[in-house]
Motif scaffolding. Structure first.
Motif, PDB file in Angstrom:
ATOM      1  N   LEU A 141      38.340  21.509 -25.283  1.00 27.14           N
ATOM      2  CA  LEU A 141      38.059  20.216 -26.029  1.00 27.14           C
ATOM      3  C   LEU A 141      38.434  19.037 -25.557  1.00 27.14           C
ATOM      4  O   LEU A 141      37.936  17.745 -25.902  1.00 27.14           O
ATOM      5  CB  LEU A 141      38.651  20.375 -27.412  1.00 27.14           C
ATOM      6  N   LYS A 142      39.568  18.840 -24.750  1.00 27.23           N
ATOM      7  CA  LYS A 142      39.845  17.914 -23.748  1.00 27.23           C
ATOM      8  C   LYS A 142      38.743  17.100 -23.183  1.00 27.23           C
ATOM      9  O   LYS A 142      38.740  15.798 -22.977  1.00 27.23           O
ATOM     10  CB  LYS A 142      41.269  18.055 -23.005  1.00 27.23           C
ATOM     11  N   GLU A 197      38.642  23.743 -36.413  1.00 24.90           N
ATOM     12  CA  GLU A 197      39.188  23.674 -35.063  1.00 24.90           C
ATOM     13  C   GLU A 197      39.157  22.418 -34.550  1.00 24.90           C
ATOM     14  O   GLU A 197      40.205  22.164 -33.627  1.00 24.90           O
ATOM     15  CB  GLU A 197      38.638  24.867 -34.126  1.00 24.90           C
ATOM     16  N   SER A 210      42.349  27.243 -32.088  1.00 28.84           N
ATOM     17  CA  SER A 210      43.615  26.487 -31.672  1.00 28.84           C
ATOM     18  C   SER A 210      44.899  27.191 -31.752  1.00 28.84           C
ATOM     19  O   SER A 210      45.838  26.458 -31.004  1.00 28.84           O
ATOM     20  CB  SER A 210      43.633  25.499 -32.755  1.00 28.84           C
ATOM     21  N   LYS A 225      36.836  14.560 -25.423  1.00 25.75           N
ATOM     22  CA  LYS A 225      38.042  13.497 -25.955  1.00 25.75           C
ATOM     23  C   LYS A 225      37.354  11.969 -25.700  1.00 25.75           C
ATOM     24  O   LYS A 225      37.526  11.431 -26.579  1.00 25.75           O
ATOM     25  CB  LYS A 225      39.320  13.626 -25.298  1.00 25.75           C
ATOM     26  N   ARG A 227      41.989  20.464 -35.675  1.00 25.93           N
ATOM     27  CA  ARG A 227      43.353  21.025 -35.380  1.00 25.93           C
ATOM     28  C   ARG A 227      43.478  20.096 -34.148  1.00 25.93           C
ATOM     29  O   ARG A 227      44.798  20.194 -33.689  1.00 25.93           O
ATOM     30  CB  ARG A 227      43.408  22.609 -35.473  1.00 25.93           C
ATOM     31  N   TYR A 228      42.770  20.250 -33.165  1.00 27.22           N
ATOM     32  CA  TYR A 228      42.713  19.724 -31.764  1.00 27.22           C
ATOM     33  C   TYR A 228      43.294  18.254 -31.901  1.00 27.22           C
ATOM     34  O   TYR A 228      44.022  17.807 -31.286  1.00 27.22           O
ATOM     35  CB  TYR A 228      41.469  19.999 -30.970  1.00 27.22           C
ATOM     36  N   ASP A 229      42.475  17.608 -32.775  1.00 26.84           N
ATOM     37  CA  ASP A 229      42.675  16.062 -32.571  1.00 26.84           C
ATOM     38  C   ASP A 229      41.517  15.486 -33.691  1.00 26.84           C
ATOM     39  O   ASP A 229      40.466  15.656 -33.770  1.00 26.84           O
ATOM     40  CB  ASP A 229      42.001  15.572 -31.098  1.00 26.84           C
ATOM     41  N   ILE A 277      40.944  26.268 -27.323  1.00 30.15           N
ATOM     42  CA  ILE A 277      40.506  24.936 -27.510  1.00 30.15           C
ATOM     43  C   ILE A 277      40.954  24.041 -26.210  1.00 30.15           C
ATOM     44  O   ILE A 277      40.384  23.006 -26.592  1.00 30.15           O
ATOM     45  CB  ILE A 277      41.010  24.376 -28.762  1.00 30.15           C
ATOM     46  N   LYS A 278      41.470  24.592 -25.184  1.00 32.66           N
ATOM     47  CA  LYS A 278      41.674  23.594 -24.141  1.00 32.66           C
ATOM     48  C   LYS A 278      40.594  22.946 -23.699  1.00 32.66           C
ATOM     49  O   LYS A 278      40.666  21.686 -22.972  1.00 32.66           O
ATOM     50  CB  LYS A 278      42.428  24.262 -22.880  1.00 32.66           C
TER      51      LYS A 278
END
Ligand SMILES: Nc1nc2c(ncn2[C@@H]2O[C@H](COP(=O)(O)OP(=O)(O)OP(=O)(O)O)[C@@H](O)[C@H]2O)c(=O)[nH]1
Ligand SMILES: [Mg+2]
Length: 319
Positions: A223-224, A253, A213, A227, A256-258, A220-221
């Motif tokens: 991870l979108k 992680e 993150s 979503k 932290r992203y969402d 972690i980009k």
């Protein structure tokens, strides 16, 4: 590299001007100035090609055609042609001026992103009983012009996450028709891979590491892209020297992203079980159960039974 974020400028065409004209061969009433055509608009249209945003890497400005001016003999000017820009399904569109967000979710779906200007009316349109010879016409209006941010968020129902080298891509290859690169080193997968299992889209995401993150490893980009998923399967290699820590690292992680991503974890796959005997695997499963409320399945790409079980679990949680 998969282009999954890009800002472009889109502008509708200007409307054509209305014409002021009198047909001198007739009497004073021969008012015949036509109206201008409308400017073309810019639309986005959904396509299945996930790489479609790549077309915007170099060309970033798009303007639809202007409407033609009105002509004599009451003739309308031609409307400007619309532009249709292809974007992959899953693209989220943010208008940077209005902050309006839209999504392209289906192939063929069209979204208007910049409307063309309306054509001006010619003097013929202003003729009335009280004004039989108007000497004015309208100008065509400018089209809308916006900067829009396009972000691809893949449409997948199931996401595979875990540390690098955990065996995510190998499992994707076993479960689906995908033939993704697999290798015995970290960060083999540099971009998300998709595969289809009984109509469900599975997304294999590049490996995460502690500090992802903050940009460590591949960050972690990616991870979108999960979503939108309903289910996340967390992959942990049975070779791990500290199962609990490895589990928590990835979970952290995700959080932290969402926060909602971490909650989507529905199952843990303990991979490469062929490397250990049954007893050792049992022990490892129990260790993982101490840190997670989710169930654990031991899998191996060399154990067809375990792959069948994995398939059933994925289907059960996704429908
Ligand atoms: N023995 C054994 N090896 C496996 C198994 N599954 C994967 N591997 C090996 O583990 C290594 C890593 O596998 P990948 O599928 O590339 O792992 P990954 O999680 O996609 O890794 P990244 O893309 O780096 O995140 C490869 O050398 C695979 O051959 C398994 O069930 N048993
Ligand atoms: Mg991989």
């Amino acid at each position: 590299m998969l282009t999954d974020e890009v800002t472009i400028k889109v502008s509708g065409g200007k409307g054509g001007d209305g014409k002021v004209h009198f047909d001198n061969t007739k009497s004073k009433e021969g008012v015949d100035g036509g109206s201008g055509g409308n400017g073309g608009s810019v639309f986005l249209v959904g396509v299945s090609d996930l790489g479609a945003l790549g077309q915007f890497r170099f060309k970033k400005e798009f303007k639809a055609e202007d409407g033609k001016n009105g002509q004599v003999k009451k003739k309308h000017g031609r409307n400007g042609k619309d532009i249709f820009l292809k974007v992959p399904i899953g693209t989220v569109v943010l208008n940077k001026t209005t902050n309006k967000k839209q999504e392209v979710l289906e192939v063929g779906q069209k979204i208007l992103v910049a409307k063309g200007g309306v054509g001006g009316r010619g003097n013929f349109e202003f003729k009335s009983s009280t004004n039989t010879a108007p000497k004015y016409a309208e100008k065509g209006k400018e089209g809308e012009s916006f900067e829009i941010f396009l972000e691809l968020q893949l449409i997948a129902q199931v996401g595979f996450v875990g540390l690098p080298n955990a065996g995510k891509s190998s499992m994707l290859n076993e479960l689906t028709e995908a033939s993704v690169k697999v290798a015995n080193y970290r960060f083999t997968t540099l971009e998300p891979n998709l595969g289809v299992l009984d109509g469900l889209i599975l997304a294999d995401i590049p490996g995460l590491i502690e500090g992802a993150s903050e940009g460590k490893g591949l960050g972690i980009k990616f991870l979108k892209h999960i979503k939108r998923t309903k289910v996340i399967i967390h992959f942990i290699s049975s070779e791990s020297e500290n199962l609990k820590k490895d589990y928590q690292t990835v979970k952290q992680e995700l959080k932290r992203y969402d926060k909602s991503l971490a909650e989507k974890e529905k199952f843990i796959f303990l991979t490469k079980h062929d490397l250990f005997d049954k007893k050792e695997i049992e022990k490892k499963i129990n260790i993982l159960k101490e840190v997670s409320k989710n169930d654990v399945l031991a899998v191996s790409i060399y154990d067809p039974d375990s792959i069948e079980k994995a398939r059933k679990i994925i289907l059960k949680f996704s429908v």
